[in-house]
Design a protein around this motif. Structure first.
Motif, PDB file in Angstrom:
ATOM      1  N   MET A 169       0.876  -1.187   0.000  1.00 15.36           N
ATOM      2  CA  MET A 169       0.000   0.000   0.000  1.00 15.36           C
ATOM      3  C   MET A 169       0.901   1.220   0.000  1.00 15.36           C
ATOM      4  N   ILE A 170       0.624   2.200  -0.867  1.00 17.28           N
ATOM      5  CA  ILE A 170       1.444   3.409  -0.880  1.00 17.28           C
ATOM      6  C   ILE A 170       0.641   4.655  -0.516  1.00 17.28           C
ATOM      7  N   ALA A 171      -0.681   4.594  -0.586  1.00 20.48           N
ATOM      8  CA  ALA A 171      -1.510   5.745  -0.197  1.00 20.48           C
ATOM      9  C   ALA A 171      -2.951   5.298  -0.014  1.00 20.48           C
ATOM     10  N   GLY A 172      -3.666   6.019   0.824  1.00 21.31           N
ATOM     11  CA  GLY A 172      -5.099   5.824   0.956  1.00 21.31           C
ATOM     12  C   GLY A 172      -5.547   4.736   1.903  1.00 21.31           C
ATOM     13  N   GLN A 173      -4.656   4.247   2.735  1.00 24.95           N
ATOM     14  CA  GLN A 173      -5.031   3.199   3.687  1.00 24.95           C
ATOM     15  C   GLN A 173      -6.252   3.637   4.511  1.00 24.95           C
ATOM     16  N   ASP A 174      -6.291   4.908   4.890  1.00 26.45           N
ATOM     17  CA  ASP A 174      -7.402   5.418   5.703  1.00 26.45           C
ATOM     18  C   ASP A 174      -8.708   5.515   4.917  1.00 26.45           C
ATOM     19  N   ALA A 175      -8.655   5.479   3.596  1.00 24.30           N
ATOM     20  CA  ALA A 175      -9.867   5.523   2.766  1.00 24.30           C
ATOM     21  C   ALA A 175     -10.412   4.131   2.472  1.00 24.30           C
TER      22      ALA A 175
END
Length: 149
Positions: A60-66
């Motif tokens: 995962m490189i971005a957006g884990q919180d989404a």
């Protein structure tokens, strides 16, 4: 494309809006097209293209919180799984088997979410009894064939 071997190739993936972003390294170890009713409903299509990667090559490189997930317990196999999707655009991103099951060390990614996934061909179709009548049998690659999935 660079001269890197396919096991070294890193491909980018994302949801539709680009909030959730990830990479996969190399080619998937398995690729199947699933015709089960849950994959049909989840994808909003006649089937879902599922490419399988070990956890160690998925990042995962971005957006884990989404990321949100739906715990799908009413599956045709009887094995529950978590279906992860972007909470902003609703795109399916991947799913995971329950931690207490075999293959819980795998991210099963929606093929179209990965840039360059068109070079792979599915090896198998599953739940053919649910295949819609207007969907033809797909050309799959036999397990023993040496080629890009």
């Amino acid at each position: 494309m660079s001269s890197a071997t396919s096991s070294e190739t890193v491909r980018n993936g994302s949801c539709l809006c680009g909030t959730v972003r990830f990479t996969v390294k190399g080619d998937p170890f398995h690729y199947l097209v699933c015709h089960c009713k849950n994959c049909q409903k989840s994808s909003g299509s006649a089937f879902m293209m599922n490419v399988w990667f070990k956890d160690k090559v998925f990042t995962m490189i971005a957006g884990q919180d989404a990321l949100s997930f739906f715990q799908d317990t009413d599956t045709d196999t009887g094995k529950p799984l978590s279906r992860y999707f972007c909470s902003k655009c609703g795109s399916n991103v991947f799913f995971r088997m329950s931690p207490d099951l075999p293959r819980s060390d795998v991210h099963i990614v929606q093929g179209s979410a990965i840039e360059g996934s068109e070079i792979w061909a599915p090896r198998k179709e599953s739940f053919l009894t649910n295949r819609l009548p207007w969907v033809n049998s797909l050309e799959t690659k036999p397990k023993g064939k040496k080629s890009k999935l």
